[in-house]
Each structure stands twice: as C-alpha cells, then as structure tokens.
Design a protein around this motif. Sequence first.
Motif, PDB file in Angstrom:
ATOM      1  N   GLN A 430     -59.755   9.726  45.470  1.00 36.07           N
ATOM      2  CA  GLN A 430     -59.260   8.458  46.016  1.00 36.07           C
ATOM      3  C   GLN A 430     -58.875   7.665  44.947  1.00 36.07           C
ATOM      4  O   GLN A 430     -57.888   6.601  44.951  1.00 36.07           O
ATOM      5  CB  GLN A 430     -60.375   8.017  47.110  1.00 36.07           C
ATOM      6  N   SER A 431     -59.708   7.492  43.903  1.00 36.99           N
ATOM      7  CA  SER A 431     -59.222   6.592  42.976  1.00 36.99           C
ATOM      8  C   SER A 431     -58.027   7.036  42.196  1.00 36.99           C
ATOM      9  O   SER A 431     -57.270   6.087  41.816  1.00 36.99           O
ATOM     10  CB  SER A 431     -60.531   6.650  41.891  1.00 36.99           C
ATOM     11  N   ILE A 432     -57.751   8.212  41.891  1.00 37.65           N
ATOM     12  CA  ILE A 432     -56.499   8.743  41.538  1.00 37.65           C
ATOM     13  C   ILE A 432     -55.529   8.198  42.159  1.00 37.65           C
ATOM     14  O   ILE A 432     -54.396   7.763  41.590  1.00 37.65           O
ATOM     15  CB  ILE A 432     -56.789  10.285  40.740  1.00 37.65           C
ATOM     16  N   VAL A 433     -55.311   8.572  43.363  1.00 31.55           N
ATOM     17  CA  VAL A 433     -54.304   8.102  44.290  1.00 31.55           C
ATOM     18  C   VAL A 433     -53.956   6.635  43.921  1.00 31.55           C
ATOM     19  O   VAL A 433     -52.874   6.230  44.139  1.00 31.55           O
ATOM     20  CB  VAL A 433     -54.733   8.690  45.736  1.00 31.55           C
ATOM     21  N   LYS A 434     -55.166   5.725  44.200  1.00 31.63           N
ATOM     22  CA  LYS A 434     -54.866   4.172  44.208  1.00 31.63           C
ATOM     23  C   LYS A 434     -54.275   3.718  42.791  1.00 31.63           C
ATOM     24  O   LYS A 434     -53.357   3.090  42.838  1.00 31.63           O
ATOM     25  CB  LYS A 434     -56.244   3.536  44.239  1.00 31.63           C
ATOM     26  N   GLN A 435     -54.724   4.623  41.846  1.00 31.41           N
ATOM     27  CA  GLN A 435     -53.987   4.076  40.536  1.00 31.41           C
ATOM     28  C   GLN A 435     -52.523   4.589  40.412  1.00 31.41           C
ATOM     29  O   GLN A 435     -51.807   3.653  40.199  1.00 31.41           O
ATOM     30  CB  GLN A 435     -54.646   4.988  39.227  1.00 31.41           C
ATOM     31  N   VAL A 436     -52.081   5.654  40.968  1.00 35.19           N
ATOM     32  CA  VAL A 436     -50.766   6.131  41.078  1.00 35.19           C
ATOM     33  C   VAL A 436     -49.855   5.163  42.029  1.00 35.19           C
ATOM     34  O   VAL A 436     -48.950   4.837  41.598  1.00 35.19           O
ATOM     35  CB  VAL A 436     -50.564   7.486  41.348  1.00 35.19           C
ATOM     36  N   VAL A 437     -50.544   5.210  43.173  1.00 34.75           N
ATOM     37  CA  VAL A 437     -49.986   4.186  44.059  1.00 34.75           C
ATOM     38  C   VAL A 437     -49.597   2.924  43.591  1.00 34.75           C
ATOM     39  O   VAL A 437     -48.453   2.188  44.040  1.00 34.75           O
ATOM     40  CB  VAL A 437     -50.619   4.312  45.443  1.00 34.75           C
ATOM     41  N   PHE A 438     -50.422   2.159  43.033  1.00 32.58           N
ATOM     42  CA  PHE A 438     -50.428   0.791  42.500  1.00 32.58           C
ATOM     43  C   PHE A 438     -48.969   0.539  41.554  1.00 32.58           C
ATOM     44  O   PHE A 438     -48.357  -0.449  41.995  1.00 32.58           O
ATOM     45  CB  PHE A 438     -51.401   0.589  41.424  1.00 32.58           C
ATOM     46  N   ASN A 439     -48.492   1.687  40.833  1.00 34.80           N
ATOM     47  CA  ASN A 439     -47.324   1.341  40.090  1.00 34.80           C
ATOM     48  C   ASN A 439     -46.111   1.515  40.979  1.00 34.80           C
ATOM     49  O   ASN A 439     -45.016   0.919  40.610  1.00 34.80           O
ATOM     50  CB  ASN A 439     -47.306   2.317  38.980  1.00 34.80           C
ATOM     51  N   TYR A 440     -45.994   2.098  42.368  1.00 35.84           N
ATOM     52  CA  TYR A 440     -45.025   2.139  43.090  1.00 35.84           C
ATOM     53  C   TYR A 440     -44.950   1.190  44.247  1.00 35.84           C
ATOM     54  O   TYR A 440     -43.987   1.370  45.016  1.00 35.84           O
ATOM     55  CB  TYR A 440     -45.139   3.787  43.667  1.00 35.84           C
ATOM     56  N   THR A 465     -56.839  15.571  35.129  1.00 36.54           N
ATOM     57  CA  THR A 465     -56.665  14.260  35.489  1.00 36.54           C
ATOM     58  C   THR A 465     -54.886  13.848  35.286  1.00 36.54           C
ATOM     59  O   THR A 465     -54.112  13.276  36.202  1.00 36.54           O
ATOM     60  CB  THR A 465     -57.590  13.177  35.095  1.00 36.54           C
ATOM     61  N   ASP A 466     -54.396  14.010  33.889  1.00 33.99           N
ATOM     62  CA  ASP A 466     -53.383  13.709  33.615  1.00 33.99           C
ATOM     63  C   ASP A 466     -52.355  14.353  34.339  1.00 33.99           C
ATOM     64  O   ASP A 466     -51.101  13.738  34.651  1.00 33.99           O
ATOM     65  CB  ASP A 466     -53.281  13.685  32.025  1.00 33.99           C
ATOM     66  N   SER A 467     -52.279  15.788  34.329  1.00 35.85           N
ATOM     67  CA  SER A 467     -51.308  16.546  35.013  1.00 35.85           C
ATOM     68  C   SER A 467     -51.263  16.410  36.482  1.00 35.85           C
ATOM     69  O   SER A 467     -50.216  16.227  37.032  1.00 35.85           O
ATOM     70  CB  SER A 467     -51.611  18.063  34.603  1.00 35.85           C
ATOM     71  N   PHE A 468     -52.555  15.919  37.172  1.00 33.87           N
ATOM     72  CA  PHE A 468     -52.414  15.734  38.374  1.00 33.87           C
ATOM     73  C   PHE A 468     -51.794  14.270  38.922  1.00 33.87           C
ATOM     74  O   PHE A 468     -51.074  14.299  39.860  1.00 33.87           O
ATOM     75  CB  PHE A 468     -53.873  15.531  39.000  1.00 33.87           C
TER      76      PHE A 468
END
Length: 578
Positions: A430-440, A465-468
């Motif tokens: 959930q945390s990784i998804v939130k980080q990526v979505v924030f930029n978009y 984590t980076d590749s995901f």
Amino acid sequence: MTFKRKSFLILFFVSSMAILSQGIAKVDPFEVTLRKKSKEYKNEVNFVKAFLFYNQKKWDSTLIYSMKQLSANKNRELANYCRFFRGKSFLNLDLFKQAKRELHLVSKDFEFYLLANNHLGKVLIESREFKEALSIFKEIESLGDNVPSYIDKCLLYSDIGTCYLFLNDFDNSEKYFLTAIKLAEKGNDDKVLMSLYQNIANVYYEQYKDNKAIPYFEKAYQLSKRVDDFSCKEFSAKNMAVVEQNRNNFEKALEYRKEYDQWKDSLNNQNKIWETAQIEKKFAIKQKQKEVNLLATENKLREAERNSLLFSSGLLLVILGAGFYFYRQKVKSNKIILEQKMILDDLNATKDKLFSIVSHDLRSSVNALKTSNSKLQTSLSSKNYEALDVQLNTNNAIANGAYNLLDNLLNWALLQTQQSFFYQESAHLQSIVKQVVFNYEPLMLNKGISFQSNVAAPIFVFVDTDSFKIILRNLLDNAIKFCSENGNISVYTRPSDDHFCYLVVEDSGLGMTETKRQELLAPTVLLSKKGKEEGVGTGLGMQLCKSLIDKNGGTFAIETKLNQGTKMIIGLPLAIKL
C-alpha cells in the motif's frame, strides 16, 4: 633309553605311512562316483584321462591331465575333482607342500569335501603339523554316525592316535589306537592291523611300559610273516631286534638283526627295479612334456592371432564410435550456432528498431517542444494568457513523455547488461502504491480522470522496491495515456488463496483487440508501435515491465476488450512472516 625312544618313534612314523598306503588302495564309494562322473563328462577328454591315470595310480600323468583340465574348463565341479586328484597325487609323491596347497583349494560345496579334508589331515601329519591335523580329524569324528562311508573310521582313529602321540598326549593316543585295533581285528587286513600293533606298542614303549609294549611288537612281527610288503617285514624285524637288545638277549637280537638285513637286501633289489621303472617313467613324462609344450606354443600362437583380431576389431569399433560421436557433436554445434545466429539476428533487429523508434520519438518530442515554445513566445508577446496556459501544459506533457522515454531506455539498458542493482525484500504494498500515485495525481487531475485506490493495508510482498516502482509507473503512465478525458483509473488487490498477491491497474480507456493483447504478452524482445490519436509509443515500457516482473518472480496478465477498458494484473510473491 634315549636311543630306544628315538628308534621307535622313527619306526612308528613309517608304519603310519603304511596305513596311508593301505587306505589309498581301498575301493570306496568315491571311486564309484568317479566312474559315473567320467561317463557324465565323457566329452571332457582331459578330465577322463586324469581319472584313468588316477585310477591306475600313475600320479605324474594324473597331475599333467588334471592341470590341462583346470586350464581348459572353468566347471566348478570338475575343478574340485581335479584339485583332489592333484592333492592326492602330490601326497603319494611325497610333495607335501604342493599337496597341501591343492587340497586347500577344494571348495566346501564339493560332494567329497570331507574326504579331501581327511587327506589334508594326512598331509599335515607328514608335514609334522600335528595340531592342525588333529583339528581336522576331530571335526570329522564329531559327525559320529554321520561320518560318510568313504572315510574308514579305523584309519581315522589311527590318525587321531598318531597326532596325540606326537603331541605327547599318551592317554588319548592309547585310547584311539585301541579303538582302531578293535575295528581292524574285525576285518582281514593284516597290514593295517600290523601297523596298529606297532603304533600301540610305541605308545607303551615311550612311557617305558615294556610289559605292555613287547606283546604288541611280537604280534606285529607274527603278522609281518603273512604280509608281502618287504618294508613291513624289515621294520618288524628291526623292532624285535631293538626290543631283544634292550632285554639283554643279544643272541636273539642278532637273529632278528640278520633277518632285518635279509629283508633290507630284498627291499634294495626291489627298489632298484622300482628305480629303473621310475627312470623309464620320467623319460616318458619328458616326452609327454615336450608334446604338452608344443601344444602350449601352438595355443599361444592361436591365442595371439585371436587377440590381435579382437584388438583390431575393437579398435575399429572405437574409431567408428569416435567418428559418429564427433559427427553428432558437429551437427549439435552447428544447430546451436544456427540458433544463436537467429537470436543475434533478432537482437540486432530489436536494437535497430529500438534506435529507430527512440530517435523518432525523441525527435518528435523535441520538435513538438520547439513548435510549442514558438507559440509560447507569441502568446507572451501578445499577452494572451489563456493561450499561454495551454502552451505551458502542453510543454509539460511533452517534457514528461520525453523524460519517461529516456528513463525507460536507461532502465532497459541496465537490465539487458545486468548492471542494475537488484535486491528483493519484504515491502508494504500500500505504501509503495501511494508513493508512485502521488507523482501522477497532477496529470490525472489535468485530464479530469477520476482515480481510486483500494489496496489492502496488511499486504507485504517480496520484491525489489526500485524495480517494482518502475513497473507501477509504466502501468500508470499507460493507463493515463490511453484513458479518455474524464475517465476512471483504479488500483486494487484481488484476493488469492495461494502465496501470491494480485495487483490490478484498471482504466476505462479504449481497450485493445485480442491480437494486440497476445502481442503484448508474447515473450519476445521485438518492440511494436501502438497507434493512438495523440502520438506513437515505443512499447519499450511494456517490455521493461515484463522483464522486471519476471525477475521478481511474479506473473503478468492482461484482461481487456475493445472499447471496454483494460486491466493490467501483476502477480507478486507474498513475503513470508517468520
């Protein structure tokens, strides 16, 4: 008294040989079985000859043909019979060391193993290995009533008594000799009985029991008159001479001594005749040996020819096999080279297409940015702020697209050259998804796209984590790119019963045909362009996503229908809780 004891021990040893010779001359079930075996194996010429010479007591010839049989045939049963023939022949030729070796080679499954063992005991007596001989005879005696009929119990007891006497166990020696005498007195073999009388007399004489010893010496002497063997008459007369000498009856002792000399002269004459016969026999054996050597030489030549032929055939087979092997290896190598060439051709085609597409996209982006900047300058000069706002947003979109293209190109190059850092660990999905979505979020807001995230909170996945993040960025970028104005994008997880978590990126865009879906999922390094009204894509991002998902041990699927949107589904391994 030292002279007396020494003299009679020597005479006893010779009388033991007399018993042995008598045992050899006796016909028993063993000989009957031998005749049957000679008929059964009538094709084994060497065995039949060895048997005939054994039956005729021609020991030298027996040794020659039994050895031929052993060399020519590996039949276990015949080998045991031949070993027995050789052991007994060596025994009768006073070659005790050789006899012992041959009898030891008779296997325990031989039908007449006890008989062979019995003769081995006699060999050990002659070799003065009395303890070993006694052990063998006692083992046979322990069978009791089960002692085979081909073993003479009278001679068996006599042999045991002999061993005990030379081991100075006079009580046991007396016991076994008396038992043997009782059995011998029931028969009519004067030679065996005479020898036993001499043996028991020596037992008593060794203990200085002259009153018991002398009657037995006298009995032996009386029996010697009925025996045709000169050696038995000679030694019986000598025994009586020594007895009378020790009794101080010198006149009687002299008479016995003269009789002893008379029988000795007769024995010498007989020995001369025997020696002449032996010389003739040795000459005949030499002649036969020459024949044997000639045959052996011929056999060696034949064997050498056969071995040479076998070696040549084997070498030819090896050469043919090696040739066939190298031919197969060459064909295999050519096939591998051809496959590698095809792969390299595909890679070169991919490289060329990649450079062509990337250079085209970068040129298009730079050209679009140049044109937009010209319009931007015009809008600034005319202070047309509405047009200025539109031009800035366009420039931003063009810059973002070029940046994403270069970023994907860089990551793809690092992945292909195996230079990218890769480390899988437990990560909160959930945390990784939130980080990526924030930029978009600004891009989605600018396009009027409604976004919704329903990623379950407690899920931890085992990924790099980076590749995901690269995978997720590309999927979101594609979803925004192909989603219509005021459309919908959602990211959520699907429930699963296995060890995987399935993350879905869904958009309400135009979707795609089944052909296009299969093309995107195909495991190929070739890139493909995707047509769209607003521009052209390289397909590099999708190839990068598939490679990184595979490297993380995940799965990738697409669910789509034309004009009904698309679902990009990533399967990720769950982190194991310790």
